[in-house]
Write a protein that holds these residues in place. Structure first.
Motif, PDB file in Angstrom:
ATOM      1  N   GLN A  41      29.796  -8.987 -32.983  1.00 43.54           N
ATOM      2  CA  GLN A  41      29.675  -7.520 -33.078  1.00 43.54           C
ATOM      3  C   GLN A  41      28.266  -6.937 -33.032  1.00 43.54           C
ATOM      4  O   GLN A  41      28.056  -5.800 -33.438  1.00 43.54           O
ATOM      5  CB  GLN A  41      30.405  -7.045 -34.347  1.00 43.54           C
ATOM      6  N   LYS A  42      27.274  -7.710 -32.529  1.00 43.66           N
ATOM      7  CA  LYS A  42      25.930  -7.142 -32.350  1.00 43.66           C
ATOM      8  C   LYS A  42      25.605  -7.135 -30.852  1.00 43.66           C
ATOM      9  O   LYS A  42      25.827  -6.151 -30.185  1.00 43.66           O
ATOM     10  CB  LYS A  42      24.868  -7.940 -33.101  1.00 43.66           C
ATOM     11  N   ASN A  55      18.010 -14.583 -37.603  1.00 37.68           N
ATOM     12  CA  ASN A  55      17.546 -13.199 -37.745  1.00 37.68           C
ATOM     13  C   ASN A  55      18.229 -12.587 -38.967  1.00 37.68           C
ATOM     14  O   ASN A  55      19.453 -12.655 -39.094  1.00 37.68           O
ATOM     15  CB  ASN A  55      17.904 -12.399 -36.493  1.00 37.68           C
ATOM     16  N   GLY A  95      34.947 -14.057 -38.357  1.00 39.92           N
ATOM     17  CA  GLY A  95      33.566 -13.575 -38.426  1.00 39.92           C
ATOM     18  C   GLY A  95      32.591 -14.674 -38.798  1.00 39.92           C
ATOM     19  O   GLY A  95      32.971 -15.846 -38.966  1.00 39.92           O
ATOM     20  N   ALA A  96      31.334 -14.287 -38.916  1.00 36.09           N
ATOM     21  CA  ALA A  96      30.306 -15.265 -39.257  1.00 36.09           C
ATOM     22  C   ALA A  96      30.555 -15.839 -40.650  1.00 36.09           C
ATOM     23  O   ALA A  96      30.265 -17.008 -40.916  1.00 36.09           O
ATOM     24  CB  ALA A  96      28.927 -14.610 -39.179  1.00 36.09           C
ATOM     25  N   ARG A  97      31.133 -15.044 -41.513  1.00 34.60           N
ATOM     26  CA  ARG A  97      31.360 -15.537 -42.876  1.00 34.60           C
ATOM     27  C   ARG A  97      32.359 -16.683 -42.907  1.00 34.60           C
ATOM     28  O   ARG A  97      32.266 -17.555 -43.778  1.00 34.60           O
ATOM     29  CB  ARG A  97      31.823 -14.407 -43.785  1.00 34.60           C
ATOM     30  N   ASP A 110      22.812 -19.585 -37.889  1.00 31.61           N
ATOM     31  CA  ASP A 110      23.593 -18.352 -37.836  1.00 31.61           C
ATOM     32  C   ASP A 110      22.779 -17.383 -36.977  1.00 31.61           C
ATOM     33  O   ASP A 110      21.750 -16.884 -37.397  1.00 31.61           O
ATOM     34  CB  ASP A 110      23.784 -17.810 -39.263  1.00 31.61           C
ATOM     35  N   THR A 130      24.045 -14.587 -35.605  1.00 30.65           N
ATOM     36  CA  THR A 130      24.892 -13.408 -35.457  1.00 30.65           C
ATOM     37  C   THR A 130      24.129 -12.203 -34.929  1.00 30.65           C
ATOM     38  O   THR A 130      24.617 -11.480 -34.077  1.00 30.65           O
ATOM     39  CB  THR A 130      25.557 -13.073 -36.815  1.00 30.65           C
ATOM     40  N   SER A 131      22.912 -11.998 -35.431  1.00 25.82           N
ATOM     41  CA  SER A 131      22.248 -10.742 -35.055  1.00 25.82           C
ATOM     42  C   SER A 131      21.110 -10.917 -34.059  1.00 25.82           C
ATOM     43  O   SER A 131      20.388  -9.954 -33.810  1.00 25.82           O
ATOM     44  CB  SER A 131      21.787  -9.985 -36.306  1.00 25.82           C
ATOM     45  N   TRP A 170      22.432 -13.186 -46.222  1.00 21.53           N
ATOM     46  CA  TRP A 170      23.445 -13.966 -45.497  1.00 21.53           C
ATOM     47  C   TRP A 170      23.182 -15.450 -45.647  1.00 21.53           C
ATOM     48  O   TRP A 170      24.112 -16.245 -45.825  1.00 21.53           O
ATOM     49  CB  TRP A 170      23.479 -13.570 -44.022  1.00 21.53           C
ATOM     50  N   THR A 216      19.427  -9.659 -40.635  1.00 22.95           N
ATOM     51  CA  THR A 216      19.869  -8.315 -40.274  1.00 22.95           C
ATOM     52  C   THR A 216      19.485  -7.258 -41.316  1.00 22.95           C
ATOM     53  O   THR A 216      19.154  -6.133 -40.977  1.00 22.95           O
ATOM     54  CB  THR A 216      21.409  -8.347 -40.119  1.00 22.95           C
ATOM     55  N   PHE A 224      30.421 -19.725 -42.583  1.00 24.69           N
ATOM     56  CA  PHE A 224      29.725 -20.185 -43.800  1.00 24.69           C
ATOM     57  C   PHE A 224      30.544 -21.304 -44.456  1.00 24.69           C
ATOM     58  O   PHE A 224      29.990 -22.224 -45.042  1.00 24.69           O
ATOM     59  CB  PHE A 224      29.572 -19.045 -44.827  1.00 24.69           C
ATOM     60  N   THR A 264      19.180 -18.990 -40.827  1.00 20.71           N
ATOM     61  CA  THR A 264      19.682 -17.715 -40.279  1.00 20.71           C
ATOM     62  C   THR A 264      18.580 -17.211 -39.360  1.00 20.71           C
ATOM     63  O   THR A 264      17.495 -16.861 -39.833  1.00 20.71           O
ATOM     64  CB  THR A 264      19.943 -16.711 -41.416  1.00 20.71           C
TER      65      THR A 264
HETATM   66  N1  PMP Z   1      25.290 -13.372 -40.794  1.00 21.95           N
HETATM   67  C1  PMP Z   1      24.495 -12.382 -40.349  1.00 21.95           C
HETATM   68  C2  PMP Z   1      23.094 -12.710 -39.912  1.00 21.95           C
HETATM   69  C3  PMP Z   1      24.975 -11.071 -40.292  1.00 21.95           C
HETATM   70  O1  PMP Z   1      24.187 -10.073 -39.848  1.00 21.95           O
HETATM   71  C4  PMP Z   1      26.307 -10.798 -40.696  1.00 21.95           C
HETATM   72  C5  PMP Z   1      26.921  -9.424 -40.624  1.00 21.95           C
HETATM   73  N2  PMP Z   1      26.105  -8.362 -40.493  1.00 21.95           N
HETATM   74  C6  PMP Z   1      27.077 -11.866 -41.172  1.00 21.95           C
HETATM   75  C7  PMP Z   1      26.547 -13.131 -41.191  1.00 21.95           C
HETATM   76  C8  PMP Z   1      28.494 -11.633 -41.614  1.00 21.95           C
HETATM   77  O2  PMP Z   1      29.243 -11.462 -40.476  1.00 21.95           O
HETATM   78  P1  PMP Z   1      30.809 -11.166 -40.476  1.00 21.95           P
HETATM   79  O3  PMP Z   1      30.985  -9.790 -41.013  1.00 21.95           O
HETATM   80  O4  PMP Z   1      31.173 -11.321 -39.025  1.00 21.95           O
HETATM   81  O5  PMP Z   1      31.465 -12.188 -41.314  1.00 21.95           O
END
Ligand code: PMP
Length: 362
Positions: A196-197, A151, A75-77, A173, A175-176, A102, A153, A80, A149
């Motif tokens: 997942q977005k 966006n 995941g995005a984490r 990042d 992700t969203s 985030w 979320t 990090f 980041t």
């Molecule tokens: N960064 C952003 C901008 C997010 O919205 C999210 C999850 N909503 C994350 C990181 C964490 O993502 P993950 O659950 O895939 O680690």
């Protein structure tokens, strides 16, 4: 069939065509007598899907040959941690712009591994309700990179345009909001996004990274954490999340067939304008906390006059098949995540419901 309108923040709505294709192909993938879930990752049937997913990302996002496209897990984490593990060399410092939870967590992870400097944080003055102005970003010209980041979320803010960081690699990042608007990938050292977005299901993380950064990345970390391991193996360093990548492939094919990013960007703007327009039209009833120039086109957050009314709103919305509208637990209120699989008619349904609710309860 009882499909609802899904405003969840992630995992989130997927295009019906992508799901239907998976349903059709699940038991017997392309006449092979087995599911894509059962295919070995180094054999041609899966290999074709894998390469197609990467090619779709390249085409849709206009990713130049100067950048690798990696498919990773965690995941995005995980990013990090992996960004500083790979790119924050000993003795160097990295700059972080803290515009939300985030972003803050990304900075905290980097601080465990090296020197992470918070260039600016919008937490204290505005509770993350704004994106900093370019003049607030005093980037360290010697920094290993600058992390933003794109966006937020949770708080519903989004960079309207990206900062110019000179010669310092910009890392985002996304992700969203990746795949919701055109971006110039060449301006970024690295972009990452949990899928997942807008991109597909959970389980795969997309990393777009400049080749020279990978070549110069730290080699004193375990192989599984090195970008180089994934770059050298076309993201087949170890067993990839094959089904997530397959479903991402199905998901990305939908915008590809509909003309790519330009129509998506147009619809993104139209959906956000419609929803913010409805909120702004009744300032005595709906309260949008985010500064206008920093509003997210992906996650629209707002409040009602009381928490009781917010609860009632969410209950009645769910009954009307408009689900996933509850604000993040750390923020409260209402949040509509209007990712690319949520279409303009879906937002029109939400706005019609909101007007009726305000009439009845205002
Ligand atoms: N960064 C952003 C901008 C997010 O919205 C999210 C999850 N909503 C994350 C990181 C964490 O993502 P993950 O659950 O895939 O680690």
């Amino acid at each position: 069939m009882a499909r609802v309108v899904n405003f969840n923040a992630g995992p989130a709505a997927l295009p019906l065509a992508a799901l239907e294709r998976a349903q059709r192909e699940l038991i017997d993938f392309e006449g092979t007598g087995m599911s894509i879930l059962e295919h070995p990752h180094r054999e041609p049937p899966y290999g074709k899907v894998h390469r197609e997913a990467i090619a779709l990302l390249r085409r849709l996002l206009g990713i130049p040959e100067t950048h690798h496209v990696l498919l990773m897990q965690g995941g995005a984490r995980a990013q990090f941690a992996l960004v500083p593990m790979n790119l924050l060399h000993p003795g160097k410092s990295a700059d972080y712009v803290v515009t939300g939870t985030w972003a803050k967590q990304a900075a905290e992870e980097a601080a465990l591994l090296g020197k992470a400097r918070v260039v600016v944080s919008t937490e204290k003055d505005k509770k993350f309700a704004r994106i900093p102005a370019p003049s607030e970003l005093e980037v360290d010209p010697g920094a290993a990179y600058v992390h933003i980041t794109s966006n937020n979320t949770l708080f519903g803010t989004q960079w309207p345009s990206y900062p110019d960081t000179g010669g310092v690699p910009l890392i985002a990042d996304m992700t969203s909001d990746l795949l919701s608007r055109a971006i110039d990938v060449s301006k970024f050292g690295l972009i990452y996004a949990g899928a997942q977005k807008n991109l597909g299901p959970a389980g795969v993380t997309v990393v777009i990274v400049r080749k020279d950064l990978v070549a110069g990345a730290r080699a004193d970390i375990p192989q599984i954490f090195r970008y180089k391991s994934f770059a050298d193996s076309e993201s087949l360093f170890n067993t990839p999340p094959t089904f997530s990548i397959y479903l991402m492939r199905n998901t990305l094919q939908v915008p590809e067939e509909q003309g790519g990013i330009p129509p998506i960007e147009k619809e993104t703007r139209a959906k956000a304008a419609l929803l913010y327009g409805a909120i702004d039209a009744r300032p005595e009833f709906w309260k949008a906390p985010v500064e206008k120039g920093s509003r997210s086109q992906m996650n629209v957050v707002w409040r009602l006059p009381t928490e009781e009314l917010e609860k009632k709103f969410l209950t009645e919305a769910t009954a009307a098949n408009l689900v996933g509208l509850k604000g993040h637990r750390s923020v409260g209120g209402v949040r509509a995540s209007i990712y690319t699989a949520v279409r303009l008619p879906d937002v029109e349904k939400l706005v019609a419901f909101m007007e009726g609710f305000a009439e009845r309860n205002g």
